[in-house]
Write an enzyme that holds these catalytic residues in place. Structure first.
Site, short mmCIF file in Angstrom:
data_model
loop_
_atom_site.label_atom_id
_atom_site.label_comp_id
_atom_site.label_asym_id
_atom_site.label_seq_id
_atom_site.Cartn_x
_atom_site.Cartn_y
_atom_site.Cartn_z
N LYS A 1 2.76 -15.37 2.66
CA LYS A 1 3.02 -15.99 1.30
C LYS A 1 4.36 -16.32 1.20
O LYS A 1 5.34 -15.84 0.37
CB LYS A 1 2.56 -15.08 0.02
CG LYS A 1 2.30 -15.84 -1.39
CD LYS A 1 1.41 -16.86 -1.30
CE LYS A 1 1.65 -17.63 -2.55
NZ LYS A 1 0.34 -18.76 -2.62
N TYR B 1 0.84 -1.22 -0.10
CA TYR B 1 -0.05 0.04 -0.01
C TYR B 1 0.99 1.50 0.00
O TYR B 1 0.26 2.30 -0.28
CB TYR B 1 -1.00 0.02 1.27
CG TYR B 1 -2.21 -0.64 1.11
CD1 TYR B 1 -2.36 -1.94 0.72
CD2 TYR B 1 -3.44 0.06 1.15
CE1 TYR B 1 -3.49 -2.58 0.60
CE2 TYR B 1 -4.75 -0.42 0.86
CZ TYR B 1 -4.66 -1.82 0.74
OH TYR B 1 -5.88 -2.43 0.54
N ASP C 1 -6.60 -6.77 3.86
CA ASP C 1 -7.73 -6.28 3.36
C ASP C 1 -8.47 -7.21 2.91
O ASP C 1 -9.75 -7.29 3.05
CB ASP C 1 -7.15 -5.48 2.36
CG ASP C 1 -8.07 -4.82 1.42
OD1 ASP C 1 -9.16 -4.04 2.18
OD2 ASP C 1 -8.03 -4.44 0.23
N ASP D 1 -12.20 -8.81 4.57
CA ASP D 1 -13.65 -8.81 3.67
C ASP D 1 -14.15 -10.07 3.69
O ASP D 1 -15.48 -10.30 3.71
CB ASP D 1 -13.36 -8.34 2.22
CG ASP D 1 -13.73 -6.62 2.43
OD1 ASP D 1 -13.46 -6.10 3.37
OD2 ASP D 1 -13.92 -6.29 1.21
N ASP E 1 -3.18 -18.04 0.50
CA ASP E 1 -4.38 -18.73 -0.25
C ASP E 1 -5.02 -19.83 0.25
O ASP E 1 -6.17 -20.11 0.31
CB ASP E 1 -3.53 -19.31 -1.66
CG ASP E 1 -2.27 -20.13 -1.55
OD1 ASP E 1 -1.77 -19.96 -0.21
OD2 ASP E 1 -1.93 -20.83 -2.49
C1 IPM Z 1 -10.43 -0.90 3.81
C2 IPM Z 1 -11.00 -0.40 2.47
C3 IPM Z 1 -9.40 0.44 2.01
C4 IPM Z 1 -8.35 -0.50 2.08
C5 IPM Z 1 -9.48 1.31 0.89
C6 IPM Z 1 -10.75 2.01 0.88
C7 IPM Z 1 -8.40 2.05 0.50
O1 IPM Z 1 -10.86 -1.32 1.49
O2 IPM Z 1 -10.40 -0.21 4.62
O3 IPM Z 1 -10.39 -1.98 3.96
O4 IPM Z 1 -8.08 -1.03 1.25
O5 IPM Z 1 -7.65 -0.33 2.93
MG MG Z 2 -11.04 -3.47 2.46
#
Ligand code: IPM
Ligand code: MG
Length: 354
Positions: A185, A137, A241, A245, A217
Site C-alpha cells: 500500500k 501483528y 492474511d 483467505d 486494494d
Molecule cells: C491465519 C489466521 C491467524 C492470523 C489468526 C488465527 C491469528 O487467521 O493463520 O491466517 O491472522 O495469522
Molecule cells: Mg487468516
C-alpha cells in the site's frame, strides 16, 4: 536416523485431521518419529498457558511441526496473551522464527465443479507468500491509552525482514512461472514504501524473476476479476492474511488447502510448521465430519519443504486426487452422486491409494 516431527493437534477438529495426516505420512515413509504436545485452548486448560514450555522445547528439538488448528469461542474472552491464537499460534510463529508463510490456492482437478471459476477456461493455481513475523501483528507499542478509549497498533518493517521474505518469494517463483507480484500500500504507508524499495532492489539483483507491483486494494479486486493472472503473490503480514483467505475461497474448498510456515530456506530443506488454513471448527469437532485433506496436504508440504522429498510429497497429492476422483467426499465438499465419508474413512482411502 529417524526424522522428528512434533504433532500439535490443537483444538476442535485439529486432533482429528492431524491424526489422518500422521497416518498418511507413515504410509509414505518409515523413518518419521512423531511426538505430540499441547498447543492452544487445550494447552491453556491443562497448564494455564496456550504454549507451554514443553511444547516449545519439543518443537525446537524437532525437524518439523505438524499443527491442526487452535482456538474456539470458549477462549475468546481471555486476555490476549492467554488466547489460543495470540498466546499460542502467534507466539509459536515468533518463537520459532517462522517468517515465511507459503499458502497455495489450487483447485484440485476432481473438484473443478466447486470452483466459482469453472467456466473461465483455466484452473486457479497460485501461491501467496506472506511475511509472518513482522508488521502490524507484532509492532510495538500495542496498547490502550486514554482510559481505554484510544487503541494503538504499530506497523514496523525492517529492510532485513523484507529482504529475507523477498528471497523466499523469488525462490518459489523460480520453481514456477518466474513471475511474482509484490503487493503493498505504497501510496499511503511508509512500511509499504520501504517494502517496494527493497523488493525493487532485490529484483534488480535477480533479473531471472520478473516482478510487478500492485496495491493491495487493487489486488483484492484483481483476484476476483481475473485470478488466473496470478502465480506468486508476495506480501506483508496483514495483507497476506486477508489475500490468502480471499484466494483460498476462489478455489471453492477451504477444507483442502494446506500451508507451510518456514524458518529458513537453505538449500532444499528447512525447518517449518505445517497446518491446514482452515480453523478449529468447534461446531463439528469430535464427529469425524471434518475434511482431513488440508491436513494431509500439509503433510505433503512438510515432505517437500522440510525433507526435500519431492517424490513422497507428489505421492500424497496423487493419492488425494485419486480418492476424490473415486467420488469420495466429506460433508463440506459433498455433491450429489458422490459418496459421503467420515474424516477417518477419507484418511483410510487416501492411505490405500498410496
Ligand atoms: C491465519 C489466521 C491467524 C492470523 C489468526 C488465527 C491469528 O487467521 O493463520 O491466517 O491472522 O495469522
Ligand atoms: Mg487468516
Amino acid at each position: 536416523m529417524s526424522i522428528k516431527i512434533a504433532v500439535l493437534g490443537g483444538d476442535g477438529i485439529g486432533p482429528e485431521v492431524t491424526a489422518e495426516a500422521v497416518k498418511v505420512l507413515q504410509g509414505v515413509r518409515s523413518d518419521l518419529e512423531f511426538s505430540t504436545a499441547l498447543c492452544g485452548g487445550c494447552a491453556y486448560e491443562a497448564t494455564g498457558d496456550p504454549l507451554p514450555k514443553e511444547t516449545l522445547d519439543l518443537c525446537r528439538a524437532s525437524d518439523a511441526v505438524l499443527l491442526g488448528a487452535v482456538g474456539g469461542p470458549k477462549w475468546d474472552k481471555l486476555e490476549a496473551a492467554l488466547r489460543p491464537e495470540i498466546g499460542g499460534l502467534l507466539r509459536l510463529r515468533r518463537e520459532l522464527n517462522l517468517f515465511a508463510n507459503v499458502r497455495p490456492a489450487k483447485v484440485l482437478r476432481p473438484l473443478l465443479q466447486a470452483s466459482p471459476l469453472k467456466n473461465n477456461g483455466g484452473t486457479i493455481d497460485l501461491i501467496v507468500i506472506r511475511e509472518l513475523t513482522g508488521g502490524i501483528y507484532f509492532g510495538e507499542p500495542r496498547e490502550r491509552r486514554d482510559n481505554g478509549n484510544t487503541a494503538i497498533d504499530t506497523c514496523v518493517y525492517t529492510r532485513a525482514e523484507i529482504e529475507r521474505i523477498a528471497e523466499v518469494g523469488f525462490q518459489v517463483a523460480r520453481q514456477r512461472s518466474k513471475h511474482l507480484v509484490s503487493v503493498d500500500k505504497n501510496n499511503v504507508l511508509e512500511t509499504s514504501r520501504l517494502w517496494r524499495e527493497v523488493v525493487t532492489e532485490f529484483a534488480a539483483r535477480n533479473p531471472d524473476v520478473s516482478v510487478s507491483h500492485m496495491l493491495v486494494d487493487n489486488c483484492a479486486m484483481q483476484l476476483i476479476r481475473d485470478p488466473l493472472q496470478f502465480d506468486v503473490i508476495l506480501t506483508e503480514n496483514m495483507f497476506g492474511d486477508i489475500l490468502s483467505d480471499e484466494a483460498s475461497m476462489l478455489t471453492g474448498s477451504l477444507g483442502l488447502l494446506p500451508s507451510a510456515s518456514l524458518s529458513e530456506m537453505k538449500g532444499s530443506t528447512v525447518f517449518g510448521l505445517y497446518e491446514p488454513i482452515h480453523g478449529s471448527a468447534p461446531d463439528i469437532a469430535g464427529q469425524s465430519r471434518a475434511n482431513p485433506i488440508a491436513a494431509i496436504l500439509s503433510g505433503a508440504m512438510l515432505l517437500l519443504y522440510s525433507l526435500g522429498d519431492k517424490k513422497g510429497s507428489a505421492r500424497i497429492e496423487a493419492a488425494v486426487e485419486s480418492a476424490l476422483e473415486d467420488g469420495l467426499r466429506t460433508a463440506d465438499i459433498f455433491e450429489n452422486g458422490c459418496k459421503l465419508v467420515s474424516t477417518i474413512e477419507m484418511g483410510d482411502a487416501i492411505l490405500a491409494k498410496l
